[in-house]
Design a protein around this motif. Structure first.
Motif, PDB file in Angstrom:
ATOM      1  N   THR A   5      19.019  26.179 -12.823  1.00  0.00           N
ATOM      2  CA  THR A   5      18.972  24.929 -13.571  1.00  0.00           C
ATOM      3  C   THR A   5      20.289  24.697 -14.297  1.00  0.00           C
ATOM      4  O   THR A   5      20.857  25.609 -14.879  1.00  0.00           O
ATOM      5  CB  THR A   5      17.819  24.972 -14.597  1.00  0.00           C
ATOM      6  OG1 THR A   5      16.597  25.209 -13.903  1.00  0.00           O
ATOM      7  CG2 THR A   5      17.713  23.685 -15.373  1.00  0.00           C
ATOM      8  N   LEU A   8      18.366  20.839 -18.854  1.00  0.00           N
ATOM      9  CA  LEU A   8      16.967  20.824 -19.259  1.00  0.00           C
ATOM     10  C   LEU A   8      16.781  19.684 -20.246  1.00  0.00           C
ATOM     11  O   LEU A   8      17.423  19.666 -21.298  1.00  0.00           O
ATOM     12  CB  LEU A   8      16.571  22.151 -19.910  1.00  0.00           C
ATOM     13  CG  LEU A   8      15.151  22.191 -20.466  1.00  0.00           C
ATOM     14  CD1 LEU A   8      14.146  22.231 -19.313  1.00  0.00           C
ATOM     15  CD2 LEU A   8      14.962  23.380 -21.369  1.00  0.00           C
ATOM     16  N   LEU A   9      15.933  18.721 -19.887  1.00  0.00           N
ATOM     17  CA  LEU A   9      15.615  17.595 -20.760  1.00  0.00           C
ATOM     18  C   LEU A   9      14.207  17.787 -21.282  1.00  0.00           C
ATOM     19  O   LEU A   9      13.294  18.088 -20.514  1.00  0.00           O
ATOM     20  CB  LEU A   9      15.712  16.275 -20.005  1.00  0.00           C
ATOM     21  CG  LEU A   9      17.039  15.973 -19.338  1.00  0.00           C
ATOM     22  CD1 LEU A   9      16.940  14.696 -18.515  1.00  0.00           C
ATOM     23  CD2 LEU A   9      18.131  15.853 -20.371  1.00  0.00           C
ATOM     24  N   CYS A  10      14.025  17.583 -22.567  1.00  0.00           N
ATOM     25  CA  CYS A  10      12.716  17.758 -23.173  1.00  0.00           C
ATOM     26  C   CYS A  10      12.538  16.696 -24.250  1.00  0.00           C
ATOM     27  O   CYS A  10      13.439  16.478 -25.068  1.00  0.00           O
ATOM     28  CB  CYS A  10      12.622  19.154 -23.770  1.00  0.00           C
ATOM     29  SG  CYS A  10      11.066  19.472 -24.617  1.00  0.00           S
ATOM     30  N   LYS A  11      11.393  16.039 -24.249  1.00  0.00           N
ATOM     31  CA  LYS A  11      11.065  15.055 -25.273  1.00  0.00           C
ATOM     32  C   LYS A  11       9.655  15.345 -25.753  1.00  0.00           C
ATOM     33  O   LYS A  11       8.764  15.610 -24.945  1.00  0.00           O
ATOM     34  CB  LYS A  11      11.143  13.640 -24.706  1.00  0.00           C
ATOM     35  CG  LYS A  11      12.542  13.273 -24.248  1.00  0.00           C
ATOM     36  CD  LYS A  11      12.593  11.878 -23.687  1.00  0.00           C
ATOM     37  CE  LYS A  11      14.013  11.599 -23.201  1.00  0.00           C
ATOM     38  NZ  LYS A  11      14.187  10.237 -22.743  1.00  0.00           N
ATOM     39  N   PHE A  12       9.453  15.321 -27.061  1.00  0.00           N
ATOM     40  CA  PHE A  12       8.129  15.624 -27.577  1.00  0.00           C
ATOM     41  C   PHE A  12       7.889  14.991 -28.941  1.00  0.00           C
ATOM     42  O   PHE A  12       8.819  14.622 -29.643  1.00  0.00           O
ATOM     43  CB  PHE A  12       7.898  17.135 -27.640  1.00  0.00           C
ATOM     44  CG  PHE A  12       8.795  17.865 -28.606  1.00  0.00           C
ATOM     45  CD1 PHE A  12       8.382  18.107 -29.913  1.00  0.00           C
ATOM     46  CD2 PHE A  12      10.043  18.324 -28.211  1.00  0.00           C
ATOM     47  CE1 PHE A  12       9.201  18.786 -30.797  1.00  0.00           C
ATOM     48  CE2 PHE A  12      10.865  19.006 -29.082  1.00  0.00           C
ATOM     49  CZ  PHE A  12      10.436  19.234 -30.385  1.00  0.00           C
ATOM     50  N   TYR A  23      16.171  26.786 -29.920  1.00  0.00           N
ATOM     51  CA  TYR A  23      17.048  26.079 -28.979  1.00  0.00           C
ATOM     52  C   TYR A  23      18.421  26.740 -28.935  1.00  0.00           C
ATOM     53  O   TYR A  23      19.017  26.880 -27.863  1.00  0.00           O
ATOM     54  CB  TYR A  23      17.203  24.609 -29.349  1.00  0.00           C
ATOM     55  CG  TYR A  23      15.901  23.849 -29.470  1.00  0.00           C
ATOM     56  CD1 TYR A  23      14.781  24.196 -28.730  1.00  0.00           C
ATOM     57  CD2 TYR A  23      15.796  22.773 -30.332  1.00  0.00           C
ATOM     58  CE1 TYR A  23      13.598  23.500 -28.849  1.00  0.00           C
ATOM     59  CE2 TYR A  23      14.613  22.063 -30.441  1.00  0.00           C
ATOM     60  CZ  TYR A  23      13.519  22.427 -29.703  1.00  0.00           C
ATOM     61  OH  TYR A  23      12.360  21.736 -29.815  1.00  0.00           O
ATOM     62  N   PHE A  35      21.113  21.795 -22.672  1.00  0.00           N
ATOM     63  CA  PHE A  35      19.815  21.472 -23.258  1.00  0.00           C
ATOM     64  C   PHE A  35      19.929  20.145 -24.003  1.00  0.00           C
ATOM     65  O   PHE A  35      20.819  19.969 -24.837  1.00  0.00           O
ATOM     66  CB  PHE A  35      19.391  22.561 -24.256  1.00  0.00           C
ATOM     67  CG  PHE A  35      19.091  23.874 -23.602  1.00  0.00           C
ATOM     68  CD1 PHE A  35      17.804  24.193 -23.237  1.00  0.00           C
ATOM     69  CD2 PHE A  35      20.108  24.790 -23.350  1.00  0.00           C
ATOM     70  CE1 PHE A  35      17.524  25.413 -22.628  1.00  0.00           C
ATOM     71  CE2 PHE A  35      19.831  25.994 -22.741  1.00  0.00           C
ATOM     72  CZ  PHE A  35      18.538  26.311 -22.382  1.00  0.00           C
ATOM     73  N   ILE A  37      17.278  17.878 -26.115  1.00  0.00           N
ATOM     74  CA  ILE A  37      15.910  17.883 -26.623  1.00  0.00           C
ATOM     75  C   ILE A  37      15.771  16.793 -27.684  1.00  0.00           C
ATOM     76  O   ILE A  37      16.471  16.810 -28.695  1.00  0.00           O
ATOM     77  CB  ILE A  37      15.554  19.263 -27.195  1.00  0.00           C
ATOM     78  CG1 ILE A  37      15.749  20.316 -26.102  1.00  0.00           C
ATOM     79  CG2 ILE A  37      14.141  19.269 -27.744  1.00  0.00           C
ATOM     80  CD1 ILE A  37      15.751  21.727 -26.568  1.00  0.00           C
ATOM     81  N   TYR A  39      13.053  14.603 -30.179  1.00  0.00           N
ATOM     82  CA  TYR A  39      11.729  14.702 -30.778  1.00  0.00           C
ATOM     83  C   TYR A  39      11.493  13.569 -31.756  1.00  0.00           C
ATOM     84  O   TYR A  39      12.416  13.002 -32.331  1.00  0.00           O
ATOM     85  CB  TYR A  39      11.524  16.063 -31.456  1.00  0.00           C
ATOM     86  CG  TYR A  39      12.551  16.397 -32.505  1.00  0.00           C
ATOM     87  CD1 TYR A  39      12.320  16.116 -33.846  1.00  0.00           C
ATOM     88  CD2 TYR A  39      13.751  16.997 -32.159  1.00  0.00           C
ATOM     89  CE1 TYR A  39      13.269  16.423 -34.810  1.00  0.00           C
ATOM     90  CE2 TYR A  39      14.698  17.310 -33.112  1.00  0.00           C
ATOM     91  CZ  TYR A  39      14.444  17.017 -34.439  1.00  0.00           C
ATOM     92  OH  TYR A  39      15.389  17.310 -35.383  1.00  0.00           O
TER      93      TYR A  39
END
Length: 86
Positions: A5, A8-12, A23, A35, A37, A39
């Motif tokens: 990878t 890395l995409l992250c939404k929360f 992180y 990364f 991220i 939120y």
């Protein structure tokens, strides 16, 4: 999974603030991964963004009554300003 990878995409949504130390540790452990991220507080009182790679990072957080919050929410969550104000 992380070996191949590069991003890395992250939404929360969160009730608390983001676990930035976690992180940072991930960024150091996987130096070739970027990364990103985002939120948003469940009660829509704040939003933030963390970007990290190779142990280096940037983190911003904005309160709901700011223009920067509106821009972040619009860009990261693809939704208009969410606050339910009269």
């Amino acid at each position: 999974f992380m070996a191949d990878t590069t991003e890395l995409l992250c939404k929360f949504d969160t009730f608390n603030y983001a676990p930035i130390p976690i992180y940072q540790a991930l960024s150091e452990k996987f130096p070739n991964v970027t990364f990103r991220i985002s939120y948003l507080a469940c009660d829509e009182t704040f939003a933030g963004l963390y970007i990290g790679k190779n142990g280096f990072h940037s983190h911003v957080e904005f309160e709901a009554d700011t223009t920067c919050y509106q821009i972040l929410v619009n860009q990261e969550f693809n939704t208009p300003f969410l606050m339910n104000k009269p």
